[in-house]
Scaffold this active site. Structure first.
Site, mmCIF file in Angstrom:
data_model
loop_
_atom_site.group_PDB
_atom_site.id
_atom_site.type_symbol
_atom_site.label_atom_id
_atom_site.label_comp_id
_atom_site.label_asym_id
_atom_site.label_seq_id
_atom_site.Cartn_x
_atom_site.Cartn_y
_atom_site.Cartn_z
ATOM 1 N N ALA A 188 -5.099 -18.970 -33.416
ATOM 2 C CA ALA A 188 -6.430 -19.493 -33.722
ATOM 3 C C ALA A 188 -7.018 -18.668 -34.859
ATOM 4 O O ALA A 188 -6.538 -17.567 -35.143
ATOM 5 C CB ALA A 188 -7.304 -19.364 -32.479
ATOM 6 N N GLY A 191 -2.430 -19.452 -30.488
ATOM 7 C CA GLY A 191 -2.624 -20.899 -30.558
ATOM 8 C C GLY A 191 -1.422 -21.601 -31.178
ATOM 9 O O GLY A 191 -1.136 -22.761 -30.853
ATOM 10 N N GLU A 200 0.869 -22.082 -28.457
ATOM 11 C CA GLU A 200 0.313 -23.135 -27.581
ATOM 12 C C GLU A 200 0.737 -24.506 -28.126
ATOM 13 O O GLU A 200 1.216 -25.358 -27.385
ATOM 14 C CB GLU A 200 -1.229 -23.075 -27.573
ATOM 15 C CG GLU A 200 -1.827 -21.775 -27.063
ATOM 16 C CD GLU A 200 -2.122 -21.789 -25.572
ATOM 17 O OE1 GLU A 200 -1.542 -22.649 -24.872
ATOM 18 O OE2 GLU A 200 -2.891 -20.930 -25.116
ATOM 19 N N GLU A 221 -2.951 -12.682 -27.744
ATOM 20 C CA GLU A 221 -4.390 -12.746 -27.427
ATOM 21 C C GLU A 221 -4.877 -11.492 -26.712
ATOM 22 O O GLU A 221 -6.004 -11.042 -26.914
ATOM 23 C CB GLU A 221 -4.675 -13.975 -26.548
ATOM 24 C CG GLU A 221 -4.643 -15.293 -27.283
ATOM 25 C CD GLU A 221 -3.250 -15.906 -27.357
ATOM 26 O OE1 GLU A 221 -2.253 -15.166 -27.218
ATOM 27 O OE2 GLU A 221 -3.154 -17.125 -27.572
HETATM 28 C C1 LIG Z 1 -18.216 -24.199 -24.298
HETATM 29 C C2 LIG Z 1 -17.031 -23.389 -24.561
HETATM 30 C C3 LIG Z 1 -15.779 -24.028 -24.085
HETATM 31 C C4 LIG Z 1 -14.598 -23.133 -24.301
HETATM 32 C C5 LIG Z 1 -13.338 -23.784 -23.896
HETATM 33 C C6 LIG Z 1 -12.306 -22.751 -23.582
HETATM 34 C C7 LIG Z 1 -11.007 -23.160 -24.086
HETATM 35 C C8 LIG Z 1 -10.789 -22.565 -25.422
HETATM 36 C C9 LIG Z 1 -9.468 -22.907 -25.899
HETATM 37 C C10 LIG Z 1 -9.183 -22.164 -27.166
HETATM 38 C C11 LIG Z 1 -8.089 -21.245 -26.933
HETATM 39 C C12 LIG Z 1 -7.630 -20.642 -28.197
HETATM 40 C C13 LIG Z 1 -6.526 -19.757 -27.842
HETATM 41 C C14 LIG Z 1 -5.924 -19.163 -29.037
HETATM 42 C C15 LIG Z 1 -6.126 -17.897 -29.297
HETATM 43 C C16 LIG Z 1 -5.457 -17.280 -30.420
HETATM 44 O O1 LIG Z 1 -4.605 -17.818 -31.059
HETATM 45 S S1 LIG Z 1 -5.924 -15.720 -30.770
HETATM 46 C C17 LIG Z 1 -5.016 -15.291 -32.209
HETATM 47 C C18 LIG Z 1 -3.613 -14.992 -31.884
HETATM 48 N N1 LIG Z 1 -2.929 -14.553 -33.057
HETATM 49 C C19 LIG Z 1 -2.961 -13.317 -33.473
HETATM 50 O O2 LIG Z 1 -3.531 -12.461 -32.855
HETATM 51 C C20 LIG Z 1 -2.218 -13.003 -34.738
HETATM 52 C C21 LIG Z 1 -3.024 -12.113 -35.604
HETATM 53 N N2 LIG Z 1 -2.359 -11.858 -36.839
HETATM 54 C C22 LIG Z 1 -1.356 -10.980 -36.956
HETATM 55 O O3 LIG Z 1 -0.899 -10.374 -36.017
HETATM 56 C C23 LIG Z 1 -0.815 -10.761 -38.337
HETATM 57 O O4 LIG Z 1 -1.789 -11.150 -39.235
HETATM 58 C C24 LIG Z 1 0.491 -11.520 -38.633
HETATM 59 C C25 LIG Z 1 0.358 -12.989 -38.341
HETATM 60 C C26 LIG Z 1 1.630 -10.944 -37.773
HETATM 61 C C27 LIG Z 1 0.838 -11.358 -40.135
HETATM 62 O O5 LIG Z 1 0.870 -9.984 -40.433
HETATM 63 P P1 LIG Z 1 0.843 -9.493 -41.976
HETATM 64 O O6 LIG Z 1 1.821 -10.280 -42.736
HETATM 65 O O7 LIG Z 1 0.955 -8.030 -41.929
HETATM 66 O O8 LIG Z 1 -0.567 -9.921 -42.538
HETATM 67 P P2 LIG Z 1 -2.022 -9.367 -42.186
HETATM 68 O O9 LIG Z 1 -2.425 -8.386 -43.210
HETATM 69 O O10 LIG Z 1 -2.095 -8.946 -40.783
HETATM 70 O O11 LIG Z 1 -2.897 -10.708 -42.310
HETATM 71 C C28 LIG Z 1 -3.093 -11.323 -43.589
HETATM 72 C C29 LIG Z 1 -4.498 -11.870 -43.625
HETATM 73 O O12 LIG Z 1 -4.624 -12.896 -42.629
HETATM 74 C C30 LIG Z 1 -5.731 -12.604 -41.773
HETATM 75 N N3 LIG Z 1 -5.376 -13.119 -40.434
HETATM 76 C C31 LIG Z 1 -4.255 -12.884 -39.772
HETATM 77 N N4 LIG Z 1 -4.265 -13.547 -38.599
HETATM 78 C C32 LIG Z 1 -5.446 -14.187 -38.530
HETATM 79 C C33 LIG Z 1 -6.035 -15.049 -37.547
HETATM 80 N N5 LIG Z 1 -5.402 -15.407 -36.435
HETATM 81 N N6 LIG Z 1 -7.255 -15.538 -37.826
HETATM 82 C C34 LIG Z 1 -7.908 -15.262 -38.971
HETATM 83 N N7 LIG Z 1 -7.394 -14.436 -39.940
HETATM 84 C C35 LIG Z 1 -6.173 -13.929 -39.711
HETATM 85 C C36 LIG Z 1 -5.871 -11.107 -41.806
HETATM 86 O O13 LIG Z 1 -7.148 -10.712 -41.425
HETATM 87 C C37 LIG Z 1 -5.555 -10.806 -43.268
HETATM 88 O O14 LIG Z 1 -6.724 -11.131 -43.976
HETATM 89 P P3 LIG Z 1 -7.144 -10.301 -45.228
HETATM 90 O O15 LIG Z 1 -7.293 -8.855 -44.754
HETATM 91 O O16 LIG Z 1 -8.462 -10.872 -45.629
HETATM 92 O O17 LIG Z 1 -6.079 -10.452 -46.228
#
Ligand SMILES: CCCCCCCCCCCCC/C=C/C(=O)SCCNC(=O)CCNC(=O)[C@H](O)C(C)(C)COP(=O)(O)OP(=O)(O)OC[C@H]1O[C@@H](n2cnc3c(N)ncnc32)[C@H](O)[C@@H]1OP(=O)(O)O
Length: 718
Positions: free
Chosen positions: A60, A99, A102, A122
């Site tokens: 996400a 996500g 998922e 997560e």
């Molecule tokens: C009324 C309310 C009702 C609510 C209903 C409830 C139900 C809700 C359902 C919704 C459920 C959603 C569930 C989903 C949850 C998720 O998915 S949480 C996120 C899970 N994923 C992660 O944690 C991955 C995070 N990212 C990383 O680990 C790494 O970035 C990578 C993918 C392994 C890549 O690594 P690398 O190549 O070293 O790059 P980075 O420097 O880390 O990242 C590059 C830039 O990208 C940005 N970024 C990375 N991941 C995300 C992300 N998931 N979201 C946004 N941005 C992301 C990162 O910040 C870097 O940005 P810059 O620094 O600006 O370059």
């Protein structure tokens, strides 16, 4: 954000949201529209979901968390995929996380290239998979694997994921081409039974046994973190409840975690860790400066730090000359490196191949001549300016002109060390934290003449050796130790006034620090702090005696000296602030003899012991450090509060679920923190570290939000 195309009878939904194809609102809309379109498109008999660029969706969009959520939610998109009248294939490369996984689990088939990784990270953001992942994964992999994967957030390599049943096929060659072929093949197969919700959880009758083992493990491994426990509970419900009830249980737990302070802090830490990579200094930044290549290295000094640093370099595949002044010290360093490597292999932290390769890359030497061609040198000799200057003067004469000369000093101003060379632009601080092979922080320090190129080189080196590099401007103590000084002094003053070391440690450990300050002192050695105090006195042109109550105008407590005088150096002598089961032991118990030393210290100085509350212990240690943190920001020693927080998380194992001391201060409220600092300034007037900081005062008075603190940092650094 999601490109729709049709190739023969296959619709391709290509997610295009660089850099990681995060499933933000526009992507969710794109996927929903794409699936609906594919389902209606008469040319189409199957659908592929694939990521453009470097990865399948990596989760996400974390930036959307905490903001009002916009439909369609991920679960709704997933339900469309699941109930689609045509089979949906997830074609995975890069990182299929959160996500992203998922979406893949909602799909009917999953194929992946061998370099892909899948996981539910997560938990590292203080959450759990919230779109049914905890209910579906266990149906595929069984409970133990699902509990472990979801509560650890581990990224699982594709081949292992296939073994677990998550991936159907590992493919090679062009992913899209292979996926098109696969998607055509499955068109003739029945696929409704591929829907995971209809599968039963294997060995569901053993859920109690699995859950209790998993809970015992996560409570030990992730002490203080709420999310890992909730992850196990969510997976557990997949075996104990119907699918619908399990989904509801998962959602309740997700919402509960989402509202907790821990999730907020951990998400902050995620972005803070990335923010610190965007370093700036006068004349350069991560955008403009190019790192020099580092293909060979040398470490000067084979003591505990030098050997630990060598292990970091060797583990990353870098050749290391280990240089000492005599054979005895050299051999003891080599032995230490071998034993660290063997321990790491045993713990599964390093592979046997890496350890074997490291052995071939290590070149012990007694001769400076051997290191004349290396790209980068790290000096790790005794923390003494004269000795360091002597080493740097030699390095300057011997090393090739392009070599980067680094010092592992923990306190000494880089300018004083670089003055011993004719190339101060090549001299930079690389401060490792003990134990160097374990602690992730690398505090890189620039002096007034250090070039951005040298900084770029050590920032890159930090990444290469799997550290988290943070850049700071040189000053006495830099960032981490400068903030640790009041934190650690206050611990002693509290005992001087009436607290016991155990009470102080308990407050710290209850907060989430892995070890209280007295256990830390016993580990690092009371003789070491004794020696550091003498060095400080020497710099101040004075000496320490039994009567010393002030040092350099600051309050001084001689309790550490009394322990030193009794030969109680800590773990290494089997007793210090605590008693240990043996010399080098690890189990600390309260010691009446230590209490006696403390009591007689108080008596001899006419101090009347008083009861000190846990709140006062906490505030005096942490608020004095926070006050120093604002001074560091004000002086432009670093650029942003994130650099301070990341330094504490990775240098002092500060609990990530509290975000870091500066983030924590923002959560308490700056005005309250400021008021308490003013209070301690009145009640503890003899410590300079309680002088309320002006920047803190200004930010508190103007109620400046955390995200704008960096705008108030001294611009002298840019
Ligand atoms: C009324 C309310 C009702 C609510 C209903 C409830 C139900 C809700 C359902 C919704 C459920 C959603 C569930 C989903 C949850 C998720 O998915 S949480 C996120 C899970 N994923 C992660 O944690 C991955 C995070 N990212 C990383 O680990 C790494 O970035 C990578 C993918 C392994 C890549 O690594 P690398 O190549 O070293 O790059 P980075 O420097 O880390 O990242 C590059 C830039 O990208 C940005 N970024 C990375 N991941 C995300 C992300 N998931 N979201 C946004 N941005 C992301 C990162 O910040 C870097 O940005 P810059 O620094 O600006 O370059």
């Amino acid at each position: 954000m999601v490109d729709y195309s049709v190739n023969g009878s296959v619709a391709v939904l290509m997610v295009n949201n660089p850099p990681v194809n995060a499933l933000g609102h526009a992507v969710r809309v794109g996927l929903k529209t794409g699936i609906e379109r594919g389902a209606k498109d008469s040319r189409v008999r199957s659908i592929i979901i694939i990521g453009k660029g470097q990865t399948f969706p990596a989760g996400a969009d974390i930036r959307e968390f905490g903001k009002p959520s916009k439909e369609p939610w991920l679960t709704a998109v997933g339900n469309l995929i699941k109930t689609c009248s045509k089979p949906v294939v997830a074609a995975i490369h890069g990182t299929c996380l959160g996500g992203g996984l998922e979406i893949a689990l909602f799909s009917h088939y999953r194929i992946a290239v061998s370099s892909a990784r899948v996981g539910f990270p997560e938990v590292t953001l203080g959450l759990l998979p919230g779109a049914g992942g905890s209910q579906r994964l266990s149906r595929l992999t069984g409970l133990p694997v699902a509990m472990e994967m979801i509560s650890s957030g581990r990224h699982v390599p594709a081949r292992k994921a296939k073994e677990y049943g998550i991936i159907d096929e590992i493919v090679s060659g062009d992913l899209l081409k292979t996926a098109l072929k696969f998607a055509q093949e499955v068109q003739s197969r029945p696929f409704k039974d591929r829907c995971l919700r209809y599968k039963v959880v294997p060995n569901a009758d053993r859920v109690e046994e699995y859950a209790s083992a998993a809970l015992t493990q996560v409570k030990k491994k992730y002490k203080g973190f709420e999310a890992p426990v909730a992850c196990v509970q969510a997976v557990r419900s997949s075996a104990e409840l119907s699918y619908e009830e399990g989904m509801k249980r998962e959602r309740d737990l997700f919402l509960q975690l989402g509202q907790s302070g821990q999730a907020k802090a951990q998400q902050y830490a995620f972005f803070a860790e990335r923010a610190v990579t965007k370093w700036q200094m006068p004349g350069g930044s991560y955008k403009t400066a190019k790192p020099l290549p580092v293909r060979s290295t040398a470490v000067i000094g084979a003591g505990t730090m030098g050997s630990g640093i060598a292990v970091c370099l060797l583990s990353a595949g870098l050749p290391v000359y280990l240089l000492e002044q005599n054979e005895k010290f050299l051999q003891s360093g080599v032995k230490l490196i071998e034993s660290i490597m063997a321990g790491s292999v045993k713990l599964g932290k390093v592979s046997m191949e890496t350890a074997k390769r490291a052995a071939t890359l290590l070149k012990p030497t007694l001769s400076y001549d051997d290191i004349k061609d290396v790209d980068l040198v790290i000096e790790a000799v005794f923390e003494n300016l004269d000795i360091k200057k002597e080493v740097f003067s030699k390095l300057d004469k011997i090393c090739k002109p392009s070599a980067i000369l680094c010092t592992n000093t923990s306190t000494i101003d880089i300018n004083r060390i670089s003055s011993a060379t004719s190339r101060p632009e090549k001299v930079v601080g690389t401060h490792f934290f003990a134990p160097a092979y374990h602690m992730k922080l690398l505090e890189n320090i620039y002096g007034t003449k250090t070039s951005p190129e040298a900084v770029a080189t050590v920032m890159k080196l930090g990444k290469t050796i799997n550290k988290v590099p943070v850049l700071v401007k040189s000053c006495h103590g830099f960032l981490a130790n400068r903030m640790n000084a009041p934190f650690s002094s206050e611990a002693i003053f509290l005992v001087e006034e009436g607290a016991s070391p155990q009470e102080v440690d308990q407050v710290n450990e209850d907060f989430g620090m892995p070890m209280g300050p007295f256990k830390v002192r016993d580990l690092s050695g009371i003789d070491i702090s004794w020696r550091i105090n003498r060095e400080v006195a020497k710099v101040l042109g004075t000496s320490i005696t039994k009567e010393t109550r002030f040092l350099g105008g600051n309050r001084y407590c001689g309790l550490n000296d009394d322990f030193y005088d009794k030969g109680r150096y800590g773990r290494k002598t089997g007793k210090g602030w605590y008693l240990y089961e043996k010399v080098g032991g690890k189990t600390a118990v309260a010691d009446p003899e230590a209490e006696e030393i403390i009591n007689s210290y108080r008596q001899s100085r006419g101090i009347v012991k008083r009861k000190i509350t846990p709140q006062e212990i906490f505030e005096r240690q942490f608020y004095s450090a926070i006050n120093e943190g604002f001074r560091i920001l004000e002086e432009g020693i670093c650029n942003m509060p994130e650099e301070i927080d990341i330094s504490w998380i990775y240098g002092f194992s500060y609990p990530k679920y509290r975000g870091g001391p500066m983030f924590y201060a923002s959560q308490i409220g700056l005005q309250r923190v400021y008021d308490r600092i003013c209070h301690y300034h009145e009640t503890c007037p003899y410590s300079i570290h309680w002088v309320p900081n002006r920047l803190l005062k200004k930010l508190a008075e103007n109620n400046v939000p955390f995200t704008q603190w960096a705008n108030h940092v001294s611009k002298s650094k840019m």
